[in-house]
Design a protein around this motif. Structure first.
Motif, PDB file in Angstrom:
ATOM      1  N   GLN A 155       0.831  -1.195   0.000  1.00 20.86           N
ATOM      2  CA  GLN A 155       0.000   0.000   0.000  1.00 20.86           C
ATOM      3  C   GLN A 155       0.871   1.253   0.000  1.00 20.86           C
ATOM      4  OE1 GLN A 155      -2.565  -0.420   3.380  1.00 20.86           O
ATOM      5  NE2 GLN A 155      -3.764  -2.066   2.450  1.00 20.86           N
ATOM      6  N   ASN A 156       0.454   2.257  -0.812  1.00 22.34           N
ATOM      7  CA  ASN A 156       1.140   3.548  -0.866  1.00 22.34           C
ATOM      8  C   ASN A 156       2.620   3.393  -1.197  1.00 22.34           C
ATOM      9  OD1 ASN A 156      -1.294   4.811  -0.012  1.00 22.34           O
ATOM     10  ND2 ASN A 156      -0.794   4.286   2.111  1.00 22.34           N
ATOM     11  N   SER A 157       2.947   2.470  -2.085  1.00 19.60           N
ATOM     12  CA  SER A 157       4.345   2.244  -2.431  1.00 19.60           C
ATOM     13  C   SER A 157       4.609   2.682  -3.861  1.00 19.60           C
ATOM     14  CB  SER A 157       4.695   0.767  -2.286  1.00 19.60           C
ATOM     15  OG  SER A 157       4.018   0.022  -3.280  1.00 19.60           O
ATOM     16  N   GLN A 158       5.884   2.765  -4.197  1.00 15.60           N
ATOM     17  CA  GLN A 158       6.271   3.110  -5.565  1.00 15.60           C
ATOM     18  C   GLN A 158       5.768   2.059  -6.547  1.00 15.60           C
ATOM     19  OE1 GLN A 158      10.569   3.486  -5.009  1.00 15.60           O
ATOM     20  NE2 GLN A 158      10.395   5.696  -5.313  1.00 15.60           N
ATOM     21  N   LEU A 159       5.799   0.791  -6.127  1.00 13.72           N
ATOM     22  CA  LEU A 159       5.327  -0.266  -7.012  1.00 13.72           C
ATOM     23  C   LEU A 159       3.849  -0.094  -7.330  1.00 13.72           C
ATOM     24  CD1 LEU A 159       5.632  -2.950  -8.523  1.00 13.72           C
ATOM     25  CD2 LEU A 159       5.209  -4.132  -6.358  1.00 13.72           C
ATOM     26  N   ALA A 160       3.050   0.165  -6.309  1.00 14.04           N
ATOM     27  CA  ALA A 160       1.613   0.337  -6.529  1.00 14.04           C
ATOM     28  C   ALA A 160       1.343   1.510  -7.460  1.00 14.04           C
ATOM     29  CB  ALA A 160       0.908   0.539  -5.193  1.00 14.04           C
ATOM     30  N   GLN A 161       2.077   2.592  -7.278  1.00 12.33           N
ATOM     31  CA  GLN A 161       1.889   3.761  -8.134  1.00 12.33           C
ATOM     32  C   GLN A 161       2.326   3.466  -9.561  1.00 12.33           C
ATOM     33  OE1 GLN A 161       4.047   7.237  -6.872  1.00 12.33           O
ATOM     34  NE2 GLN A 161       3.063   8.592  -8.375  1.00 12.33           N
ATOM     35  N   CYS A 162       3.445   2.758  -9.702  1.00  9.65           N
ATOM     36  CA  CYS A 162       3.950   2.406 -11.032  1.00  9.65           C
ATOM     37  C   CYS A 162       2.939   1.545 -11.783  1.00  9.65           C
ATOM     38  CB  CYS A 162       5.290   1.684 -10.901  1.00  9.65           C
ATOM     39  SG  CYS A 162       5.999   1.135 -12.472  1.00  9.65           S
ATOM     40  N   LEU A 222       7.964   5.476 -13.453  1.00 12.41           N
ATOM     41  CA  LEU A 222       6.674   5.762 -14.072  1.00 12.41           C
ATOM     42  C   LEU A 222       6.855   5.895 -15.578  1.00 12.41           C
ATOM     43  CD1 LEU A 222       5.227   8.363 -11.531  1.00 12.41           C
ATOM     44  CD2 LEU A 222       4.969   5.873 -11.555  1.00 12.41           C
ATOM     45  N   PRO A 223       5.803   5.677 -16.355  1.00 11.32           N
ATOM     46  CA  PRO A 223       5.917   5.738 -17.819  1.00 11.32           C
ATOM     47  C   PRO A 223       6.478   7.067 -18.324  1.00 11.32           C
ATOM     48  CG  PRO A 223       3.810   4.804 -17.177  1.00 11.32           C
ATOM     49  CD  PRO A 223       4.449   5.298 -15.926  1.00 11.32           C
TER      50      PRO A 223
END
Length: 430
Positions: free
Chosen positions: A320-327, A404-405
């Motif tokens: 939760q709330n991690s760079q992976l989740a955002q990516c 991120l893209p």
């Protein structure tokens, strides 16, 4: 004084006479009824005799009915008598059937095997268990506590009349698993991104980035059953193996050592299964999982059924709330992929890498992640890589350090880009 000498002389005479009588008795029976005891070369322990279906018999005395030298399995060591191990007259049989107990006409609380033969259905035979009987279902168990969990079994043992002395009992089918996971607890670590289940009478203890899962009570197993350990580290497979092999050194000899390495899959993620020996001689198994730029390492005993059941519950969860989740969230947007998720080829991604990177370097990097490089050419700076189906975007983020893209890769980054592959694309082949 004369009386004392007379008494001593009488005692000596009795002792000598007793020894002579004993030797005469032994000679008469050893030579008369037995094959010569001294000519028997093989030797075994009392436990081995019983395990082989034998009976320990004193050679001082008449030979049993039906005795034949062919029935002598060997001398029995560690006995006060000149004993031999005689093969039982009971025949060694293997039967398959259902375990039953306390049916009409059966001895109370005794175990029986219900089985069938052509033309003779509904047969049953009583099962006798000794200290050497072995019951097994993926691992060896104490028969006394294990039998209630069994159902359809194969029994090997010595049958005499309506009884079988069990040598091995192997479970073929079980109506219930060894552990009912419906009552299990779940250890969940959001920051490290995984969860794992364990029995209700076990506990999970944390220490830094490692959790130790073990029974609250001592179990009748090596090390009291030991624990299932899950650690999260920043190291490669080679580093883990090197560290393990050098963890216990005595006089220049490695007491702990990785013995075997094989590919493995857990929760649809490529991993490695490592079989190791410990400093005290036990076997220990490790699952090394390269995932999300980390190494998830699970240690357990492969001979322990509960450890194996625990291993089955291991799952990766979205932090939760991690760079992976955002990516992942950004890549799942159609404008970043260029086409809908439903239009991608599953199980494959393309990976662009830094100019000047050799084939060996890119292959080693991909393999260190537990993935397979499908196609390579030195004409272009990209390869195709097999990934678990349905986790294409997750692996794009994994290989690009969760970029991120919209973020350009650093010039020195080995992986410059990673993309899903549309269904309309034709993949190159070597």
């Amino acid at each position: 004084m004369k009386k004392l000498i007379l008494i001593v002389s009488l005692v000596i005479a009795l002792m000598v006479g007793g020894v002579v009588s004993y030797l005469t008795y032994r000679q008469a029976h050893t030579v008369g009824n037995w094959s010569d005891y001294s000519s028997i070369n093989s030797e075994m322990s009392p436990q081995d005799c019983v395990a082989q279906g034998g009976t320990i018999v004193d050679t001082i005395g008449p030979a049993p009915s039906g005795y034949s030298p062919k029935n002598v399995l060997g001398k029995v060591a560690g006995m006060m008598c000149p004993c031999v191990c005689l093969k039982n007259q009971a025949s060694l049989v293997t039967l398959t059937g259902i375990l039953v107990q306390n049916n009409p006409g059966m001895e109370k609380d005794a175990w029986y095997l219900a089985y069938e033969k052509p033309g003779a259905p509904a047969l049953s035979v009583k099962l006798l268990f000794t200290s050497t009987s072995v019951c097994q279902f993926t691992a060896i168990h104490d028969c006394a506590t294990f039998l209630p969990t069994a159902d359809r079994v194969s029994v090997e043992g010595w049958q005499s009349g309506n009884e079988i002395t069990v040598r091995t009992l192997t479970v073929l089918e079980s109506k219930k698993t060894l552990n009912d996971v419906s009552s299990w607890q779940t250890y969940r670590n959001e920051s490290l991104g995984y969860s794992i289940g364990y029995p209700g009478d076990w506990e999970a203890e944390e220490s830094d980035d490692t959790v130790y899962i073990s029974a609250k009570q001592w179990r009748d197993m090596p090390e009291g059953g030991g624990s299932v350990d899950i650690s999260v580290e920043n190291k490669t497979l080679d580093q883990f193996i090197e560290d393990y092999n050098s963890s216990d050194i005595f006089n220049g000899y490695a007491l702990s050592k990785i013995l075997k390495q094989e590919e493995y899959t857990i929760d649809s993620v490529g991993a490695y299964k490592l079989t190791a020996s410990t400093a005290i001689g036990l076997e220990r198994t490790y699952i090394f999982i390269p995932y999300n730029n980390r190494a998830y390492i699970i240690g357990y005993h492969n001979y322990d059924d509960i450890h194996l059941e625990i291993l089955k519950t291991f799952k990766f969860i979205s932090p939760q709330n991690s760079q992976l989740a955002q990516c992942i969230s950004e890549w799942q947007k159609t404008e970043n992929l260029g086409y809908p998720l439903a239009a991608i080829q599953q199980g494959v991604i393309s990976v662009g890498y830094k100019k000047g990177t050799s084939e060996d370097e890119i292959r080693a990097f991909i393999q260190s992640k537990g993935l397979t490089l499908d196609w390579y050419t030195d004409l272009v700076n990209f390869v195709t890589v097999s990934v678990p189906s349905g986790k294409e975007i997750e692996w794009i983020c994994n290989l690009t350090d969760n970029r991120l893209p919209s973020v350009k890769a650093p010039e020195d980054a080995l992986v410059q880009s990673a993309h899903t592959v549309p269904k309309t694309a034709r993949l190159p082949t070597n």
